[in-house]
Write a protein that holds these residues in place. Structure first.
Motif, PDB file in Angstrom:
ATOM      1  N   ASP A 200       0.866  -1.181   0.000  1.00 44.44           N
ATOM      2  CA  ASP A 200       0.000   0.000   0.000  1.00 44.44           C
ATOM      3  C   ASP A 200       0.902   1.231   0.000  1.00 44.44           C
ATOM      4  O   ASP A 200       1.563   1.536   0.991  1.00 44.44           O
ATOM      5  N   TYR A 203       1.182   6.854   0.565  1.00 50.03           N
ATOM      6  CA  TYR A 203       1.949   8.078   0.863  1.00 50.03           C
ATOM      7  C   TYR A 203       3.169   8.225  -0.039  1.00 50.03           C
ATOM      8  O   TYR A 203       4.143   8.884   0.327  1.00 50.03           O
ATOM      9  N   SER A 231      -2.531   5.852  -4.986  1.00 47.89           N
ATOM     10  CA  SER A 231      -3.779   6.605  -4.870  1.00 47.89           C
ATOM     11  C   SER A 231      -3.579   8.077  -5.222  1.00 47.89           C
ATOM     12  O   SER A 231      -2.513   8.650  -4.963  1.00 47.89           O
ATOM     13  N   THR A 233      -5.355  10.271  -3.754  1.00 46.19           N
ATOM     14  CA  THR A 233      -5.902  10.961  -2.584  1.00 46.19           C
ATOM     15  C   THR A 233      -4.929  11.963  -1.980  1.00 46.19           C
ATOM     16  O   THR A 233      -5.286  13.104  -1.727  1.00 46.19           O
TER      17      THR A 233
HETATM   18  C1  LIG Z   1      -2.186   3.421   4.430  1.00 46.58           C
HETATM   19  C2  LIG Z   1      -3.395   3.988   3.786  1.00 46.58           C
HETATM   20  N1  LIG Z   1      -3.923   3.354   2.742  1.00 46.58           N
HETATM   21  C3  LIG Z   1      -5.007   3.834   2.113  1.00 46.58           C
HETATM   22  C4  LIG Z   1      -5.638   4.982   2.553  1.00 46.58           C
HETATM   23  C5  LIG Z   1      -6.880   5.446   1.860  1.00 46.58           C
HETATM   24  O1  LIG Z   1      -6.583   5.898   0.595  1.00 46.58           O
HETATM   25  P1  LIG Z   1      -7.744   6.160  -0.424  1.00 46.58           P
HETATM   26  O2  LIG Z   1      -8.296   7.513  -0.154  1.00 46.58           O
HETATM   27  O3  LIG Z   1      -7.078   6.052  -1.762  1.00 46.58           O
HETATM   28  O4  LIG Z   1      -8.773   5.095  -0.223  1.00 46.58           O
HETATM   29  C6  LIG Z   1      -5.128   5.667   3.631  1.00 46.58           C
HETATM   30  C7  LIG Z   1      -5.807   6.886   4.100  1.00 46.58           C
HETATM   31  O5  LIG Z   1      -5.693   7.366   5.183  1.00 46.58           O
HETATM   32  C8  LIG Z   1      -3.991   5.150   4.277  1.00 46.58           C
HETATM   33  O6  LIG Z   1      -3.474   5.758   5.353  1.00 46.58           O
END
Ligand SMILES: Cc1ncc(COP(=O)(O)O)c(C=O)c1O
Length: 382
Positions: A200, A203, A231, A233
């Motif tokens: 994942d 960041y 992501s 995001t």
């Molecule tokens: C480690 C991690 N993965 C995924 C996400 C969520 O990402 P997304 O908005 O793409 O679902 C977060 C969000 O806080 C996160 O901290």
């Protein structure tokens, strides 16, 4: 009626802090919210413009593609090529997900079944610890702050033998980072033990002081064992758009795409079109966002240090993970900080039992507000 899957979930660990925060706000108090990691940096204008333009076309209001439009998949592969020098095939090695969170849950549903297990860092972003359970599998926790060294021992202890090795660097909530040689160790370990490595990389874009987080695909042989979630995001500041990708190992990406073709029709097509524009034409956005978070990190870490609260200075993420300076439980300390300093933080215990003794600050208010938060914290701890 019983709802077995949902009833088995523990009570929402951040609920008490949330409840008190709302109560204080209703009473007219100015609460500085460093709890929920909800990005507040403005999104790239060019993408918002494209979204408006695309939304005006009626054809874009029909069902879209759950794998993501071909152009969008091509755009993420271009970004990976430019940044990490890796050549991914947009047809077979990239699929879209509705945010990394949705992608991760369904990915683990594809990879795990009852009787399986997964190695997961702890403390963790909560869904990392729960998603294997949704698939009926068990979790073998590995200390997040010593993850690479800890996986071997955890693998030996795990019964049944893990099928999935979940990793996430830079890490939420601990902010732990990794260098390429350690990442390579994880890849080799996963290959030798025939596990799928799920990385994942939420960041990826938010790193400071010249540090550049490595993609798993910079490791030799990673495309044969690993998938990575990237992501829009955090770096592109598009949290509400729910656009992310699962990239890499082709049979895993294919299996996830197949499952998702039964579950969704992809996100709203104008979002996909505008996300393509963000990836291709707003390449500077992640660096700009990182600069904003770096300024806030400095404001918070310097401020807390001045109070005598020594906290580790993160090299990446949008968080500060701080050992509690008193002997209070994380939840009690967080509630007291809220009551006395009007600052909301996340108790570390909300990220699993291994987070006890810590709180997490999310850098989602500006530097002036962070300075105000530090003044409030002085009242509570000095
Ligand atoms: C480690 C991690 N993965 C995924 C996400 C969520 O990402 P997304 O908005 O793409 O679902 C977060 C969000 O806080 C996160 O901290």
């Amino acid at each position: 009626m019983q709802f077995r899957r949902v009833d088995a979930l523990p009570p929402y660990a951040f609920a008490e802090v949330e409840r008190l925060k709302l109560e204080l706000r209703r009473a007219g108090e100015d609460v500085i919210d460093l709890g929920f990691g909800n990005p507040d940096v403005p999104p790239p204008e060019i993408a918002v413009e494209k979204l408006r333009e695309a939304a005006l076309l009626l054809r874009n209001h029909r069902y879209s593609s759950s794998r993501g439009l071909p152009n969008l998949r091509a755009a993420i592969c271009e970004l990976y090529h430019e940044r990490y020098g890796v050549e991914l095939d947009p047809e077979t090695e990239a699929t879209m997900s509705l945010g990394a969170k949705e992608g991760l849950v369904h990915l683990l549903w594809v990879l795990l079944a009852p009787g399986d297990s997964a190695l997961v860092p702890s403390p963790s972003y909560p869904i990392h610890l729960f998603a294997p359970g949704f698939a009926g599998a068990t979790v073998q926790r590995v200390p997040a702050l010593d993850y690479v060294a800890g996986v071997e021992e955890a693998w030996e202890a795990a019964q049944p033998r893990p099928r999935v090795l979940l990793a996430s660097f830079p890490h939420n909530p601990t902010t732990a980072c990794v260098e390429l040689p350690d990442m390579q160790r994880l890849v080799d370990f996963a290959r030798e033990r025939e596990m799928v490595l799920v990385h994942d990389f939420a960041y990826a874009d938010l790193a400071f002081d010249g540090y550049r987080p490595p993609s798993i695909f910079e490791c030799d042989g990673a495309r044969e064992v690993a998938v990575e979630l990237y992501s829009l995001t955090k770096g592109f500041s598009l949290a509400g758009w729910r656009v992310a990708f699962v990239l890499g190992r082709a049979d895993v990406v294919g299996a996830l795409a197949r499952l998702k073709s039964y579950l969704d029709y992809g996100s709203f097509q104008p979002l996909q079109i505008a996300a393509t524009v963000a990836l291709r034409e707003a390449r500077d956005q992640p660096a700009q966002a990182a600069e904003v978070y770096e300024g806030r990190r400095n404001a918070l870490c310097d401020g807390l240090t001045r109070l005598g609260w020594e906290v580790a200075r993160p090299k990446a993420t949008m968080f500060v993970w701080a050992r509690i300076p008193t002997d209070e439980k994380a939840q009690d300390f967080a509630l007291r900080l809220l009551r006395e300093a009007h600052v909301a933080v996340s108790p570390g215990s909300g990220f699993g039992a291994d987070g006890e003794g810590f709180v997490r600050f999310a850098l989602v208010e500006n530097e002036q507000r962070i300075a105000q938060a530090v003044r409030g914290i002085r009242r509570a701890i000095c």
